[in-house]
Enzyme design. Structure first.
Site, PDB file in Angstrom:
ATOM      1  N   LYS A 212      -0.688  -4.536   9.261  1.00 13.62           N
ATOM      2  CA  LYS A 212      -1.662  -5.523   9.752  1.00 13.62           C
ATOM      3  C   LYS A 212      -2.686  -4.884  10.686  1.00 13.62           C
ATOM      4  O   LYS A 212      -2.351  -3.953  11.421  1.00 13.62           O
ATOM      5  CB  LYS A 212      -0.936  -6.644  10.525  1.00 13.62           C
ATOM      6  CG  LYS A 212       0.314  -7.159   9.836  1.00 13.62           C
ATOM      7  CD  LYS A 212       0.946  -8.338  10.556  1.00 13.62           C
ATOM      8  CE  LYS A 212       2.337  -8.612  10.013  1.00 13.62           C
ATOM      9  NZ  LYS A 212       3.391  -7.796  10.643  1.00 13.62           N
TER      10      LYS A 212
ATOM     11  N   HIS B 181      -4.113  -9.620  11.377  1.00 15.43           N
ATOM     12  CA  HIS B 181      -2.939 -10.051  12.161  1.00 15.43           C
ATOM     13  C   HIS B 181      -3.163 -11.406  12.849  1.00 15.43           C
ATOM     14  O   HIS B 181      -2.293 -12.265  12.829  1.00 15.43           O
ATOM     15  CB  HIS B 181      -2.616  -8.969  13.209  1.00 15.43           C
ATOM     16  CG  HIS B 181      -1.187  -8.936  13.635  1.00 15.43           C
ATOM     17  ND1 HIS B 181      -0.556  -7.800  14.041  1.00 15.43           N
ATOM     18  CD2 HIS B 181      -0.258  -9.910  13.725  1.00 15.43           C
ATOM     19  CE1 HIS B 181       0.698  -8.063  14.338  1.00 15.43           C
ATOM     20  NE2 HIS B 181       0.903  -9.342  14.167  1.00 15.43           N
TER      21      HIS B 181
ATOM     22  N   TYR C 215       2.690  -2.630  16.192  1.00 16.94           N
ATOM     23  CA  TYR C 215       4.140  -2.469  16.444  1.00 16.94           C
ATOM     24  C   TYR C 215       4.476  -1.014  16.798  1.00 16.94           C
ATOM     25  O   TYR C 215       5.621  -0.717  17.151  1.00 16.94           O
ATOM     26  CB  TYR C 215       4.979  -2.880  15.209  1.00 16.94           C
ATOM     27  CG  TYR C 215       4.860  -4.319  14.775  1.00 16.94           C
ATOM     28  CD1 TYR C 215       4.198  -5.271  15.547  1.00 16.94           C
ATOM     29  CD2 TYR C 215       5.417  -4.748  13.568  1.00 16.94           C
ATOM     30  CE1 TYR C 215       4.077  -6.585  15.118  1.00 16.94           C
ATOM     31  CE2 TYR C 215       5.315  -6.067  13.144  1.00 16.94           C
ATOM     32  CZ  TYR C 215       4.634  -6.972  13.918  1.00 16.94           C
ATOM     33  OH  TYR C 215       4.530  -8.274  13.491  1.00 16.94           O
TER      34      TYR C 215
ATOM     35  N   ASP D  65       7.933  -5.108   6.674  1.00 16.99           N
ATOM     36  CA  ASP D  65       6.777  -5.684   7.368  1.00 16.99           C
ATOM     37  C   ASP D  65       6.526  -4.933   8.672  1.00 16.99           C
ATOM     38  O   ASP D  65       7.337  -5.000   9.592  1.00 16.99           O
ATOM     39  CB  ASP D  65       7.068  -7.166   7.686  1.00 16.99           C
ATOM     40  CG  ASP D  65       5.878  -7.837   8.336  1.00 16.99           C
ATOM     41  OD1 ASP D  65       4.972  -8.259   7.596  1.00 16.99           O
ATOM     42  OD2 ASP D  65       5.831  -7.918   9.587  1.00 16.99           O
TER      43      ASP D  65
HETATM   44  P1  NDP Z   1      13.477 -13.277  14.076  1.00 19.34           P
HETATM   45  O1  NDP Z   1      13.466 -14.746  13.954  1.00 19.34           O
HETATM   46  O2  NDP Z   1      13.551 -12.435  12.873  1.00 19.34           O
HETATM   47  O3  NDP Z   1      14.684 -12.931  15.061  1.00 19.34           O
HETATM   48  C1  NDP Z   1      14.988 -11.623  15.432  1.00 19.34           C
HETATM   49  C2  NDP Z   1      16.165 -11.690  16.427  1.00 19.34           C
HETATM   50  O4  NDP Z   1      17.326 -12.189  15.772  1.00 19.34           O
HETATM   51  C3  NDP Z   1      16.528 -10.347  16.987  1.00 19.34           C
HETATM   52  O5  NDP Z   1      16.859 -10.547  18.335  1.00 19.34           O
HETATM   53  C4  NDP Z   1      17.769  -9.932  16.191  1.00 19.34           C
HETATM   54  O6  NDP Z   1      18.602  -9.135  16.985  1.00 19.34           O
HETATM   55  C5  NDP Z   1      18.410 -11.268  15.923  1.00 19.34           C
HETATM   56  N1  NDP Z   1      19.142 -11.320  14.647  1.00 19.34           N
HETATM   57  C6  NDP Z   1      18.735 -10.850  13.437  1.00 19.34           C
HETATM   58  N2  NDP Z   1      19.624 -11.146  12.495  1.00 19.34           N
HETATM   59  C7  NDP Z   1      20.637 -11.817  13.087  1.00 19.34           C
HETATM   60  C8  NDP Z   1      21.853 -12.380  12.622  1.00 19.34           C
HETATM   61  N3  NDP Z   1      22.187 -12.320  11.344  1.00 19.34           N
HETATM   62  N4  NDP Z   1      22.673 -12.975  13.530  1.00 19.34           N
HETATM   63  C9  NDP Z   1      22.331 -13.036  14.838  1.00 19.34           C
HETATM   64  N5  NDP Z   1      21.194 -12.529  15.329  1.00 19.34           N
HETATM   65  C10 NDP Z   1      20.345 -11.928  14.471  1.00 19.34           C
HETATM   66  O7  NDP Z   1      12.202 -12.862  14.996  1.00 19.34           O
HETATM   67  P2  NDP Z   1      10.928 -11.920  14.914  1.00 19.34           P
HETATM   68  O8  NDP Z   1       9.965 -12.490  15.857  1.00 19.34           O
HETATM   69  O9  NDP Z   1      11.294 -10.502  15.036  1.00 19.34           O
HETATM   70  O10 NDP Z   1      10.309 -12.176  13.459  1.00 19.34           O
HETATM   71  C11 NDP Z   1      10.594 -11.406  12.329  1.00 19.34           C
HETATM   72  C12 NDP Z   1       9.419 -10.528  11.949  1.00 19.34           C
HETATM   73  O11 NDP Z   1       8.248 -11.281  11.701  1.00 19.34           O
HETATM   74  C13 NDP Z   1       8.966  -9.543  13.018  1.00 19.34           C
HETATM   75  O12 NDP Z   1       9.880  -8.487  13.211  1.00 19.34           O
HETATM   76  C14 NDP Z   1       7.641  -9.139  12.482  1.00 19.34           C
HETATM   77  O13 NDP Z   1       7.775  -8.211  11.428  1.00 19.34           O
HETATM   78  C15 NDP Z   1       7.102 -10.481  11.998  1.00 19.34           C
HETATM   79  N6  NDP Z   1       6.272 -11.177  13.004  1.00 19.34           N
HETATM   80  C16 NDP Z   1       4.941 -11.361  12.716  1.00 19.34           C
HETATM   81  C17 NDP Z   1       4.107 -11.955  13.626  1.00 19.34           C
HETATM   82  C18 NDP Z   1       2.674 -12.142  13.294  1.00 19.34           C
HETATM   83  O14 NDP Z   1       1.891 -12.465  14.196  1.00 19.34           O
HETATM   84  N7  NDP Z   1       2.272 -11.983  12.054  1.00 19.34           N
HETATM   85  C19 NDP Z   1       4.583 -12.403  14.957  1.00 19.34           C
HETATM   86  C20 NDP Z   1       6.000 -12.208  15.147  1.00 19.34           C
HETATM   87  C21 NDP Z   1       6.792 -11.632  14.190  1.00 19.34           C
HETATM   88  P3  NDP Z   1      19.208  -7.729  16.442  1.00 19.34           P
HETATM   89  O15 NDP Z   1      18.044  -6.838  16.144  1.00 19.34           O
HETATM   90  O16 NDP Z   1      20.053  -7.264  17.574  1.00 19.34           O
HETATM   91  O17 NDP Z   1      20.019  -8.072  15.204  1.00 19.34           O
END
Ligand code: NDP
Length: 274
Positions: free
Chosen positions: A78, A111, A53, A48
């Site tokens: 998006k 988006h 981004y 995604d």
């Molecule tokens: P998430 O809920 O996926 O959380 C991401 C965070 O969790 C990061 O800090 C990551 O750190 C940490 N993390 C990941 N896996 C683990 C684990 N197993 N244990 C502990 N910590 C963990 O948040 P996002 O907001 O990034 O959402 C996911 C995706 O959704 C985005 O990346 C994007 O692609 C999409 N999105 C879409 C939006 C929209 O408007 N359509 C808006 C926001 C997001 P680390 O990298 O250090 O592991």
């Protein structure tokens, strides 16, 4: 039937999409490239990304370098908010394809439903779909109201609506409408960005199933038939997040998780967007 890593959901246009994808928000440059590479090696087949981004180039390169056949990988990108409108959308889509270095994307999403130009934007999405450079079109951050407005102006229903979705923002009204209209819900921020990892119900369920908090949250989405796209840049956590096919959350525990809704948002509330 038990879910497997190879399980797919059939969208309303017949195209199949994996249950889990790698989210790439805030992944840039070398980190974006390496994270996509790690995810593909770990078995992810959905990536995604988004114009906003600033990592489409790296995502595309990682896909090419993986040597996995293109038709086995599902790529979503998006349209950025500033590119709404018919001509702008066509131009923006060309830009995304070019940066990704691909002939087509699997899913192109609006988006955010910002502004009144979104009807025109949807028309452009329909023509992109007809041209075949995009296999499915959909929306993101569409509330029930935005969806109902879209149904009035077009007979092309979105294949997907991507919204914020985890037990702390259990958007049941959107889930129910999407089910009724055969629009696939895809949940973003499925881990609530780890901010609820100390919450006691999640903690207890995680201990009961001997799975991590992240795995329980992802599995919760899947059992709602909602696609989850957790983001991680860490190899172990990328692998951990797709290791959710060896357990099932029992009905009573799903209910407990369902009860945690508090409309917790990390992104702006789209209900406020006209
Ligand atoms: P998430 O809920 O996926 O959380 C991401 C965070 O969790 C990061 O800090 C990551 O750190 C940490 N993390 C990941 N896996 C683990 C684990 N197993 N244990 C502990 N910590 C963990 O948040 P996002 O907001 O990034 O959402 C996911 C995706 O959704 C985005 O990346 C994007 O692609 C999409 N999105 C879409 C939006 C929209 O408007 N359509 C808006 C926001 C997001 P680390 O990298 O250090 O592991």
């Amino acid at each position: 039937m038990a879910l497997k890593i190879s399980s797919r959901i059939k969208l309303n246009n017949g195209i199949e999409i994996p249950y889990i994808g790698l989210g790439t928000y805030q992944l840039r440059g070398k980190t974006a490239h390496e994270s996509v590479n790690t995810a593909l090696e770990a078995g992810y087949r959905l990536i995604d990304t988004a114009e906003s981004y600033y990592n489409e180039k790296e995502v595309g390169e990682a896909i090419k370098n993986s040597r996995i056949p293109r038709d086995e990988i599902f790529i979503t990108t998006k349209l950025a908010n500033e590119n709404h409108g018919y001509d702008n959308t066509l131009r923006a889509f060309e830009g995304s394809l070019k940066r990704l270095g691909l002939d087509y994307v699997d899913l192109y999403l609006i988006h955010w439903p910002s502004g009144r130009l979104r009807d025109e934007t949807w028309r452009a999405f329909e023509s992109i779909l007809n041209e075949g450079t995009c296999r499915s079109i959909g929306v993101s951050n569409y509330t029930v109201r935005h969806l109902k407005e879209l149904f009035k102006i077009s007979s092309t229903f979105p294949a997907v609506n991507q919204v914020e979705f985890n037990p702390y923002i259990y958007q049941k009204d959107i889930l129910d409408l999407c089910k009724e209209k055969n629009i696939q819900l895809e949940g973003y921020t499925p881990l609530a960005r780890t901010k609820k990892f100390n919450e006691s119900i999640l903690k207890n369920i995680s201990e009961k199933y001997v799975k991590s908090r992240a795995q329980v949250l992802i599995r919760w989405s899947l059992q709602h038939n909602v696609i989850a796209i957790p983001k991680s840049s860490n190899e172990n956590r990328i692998k951990e997040n797709i290791n959710v096919f060896d357990f099932e959350i029992a009905h009573e525990d799903m209910k407990k998780l369902n009860s945690l809704n508090e409309n917790l948002r990390f992104s702006p509330d789209p209900h406020n967007l006209k």
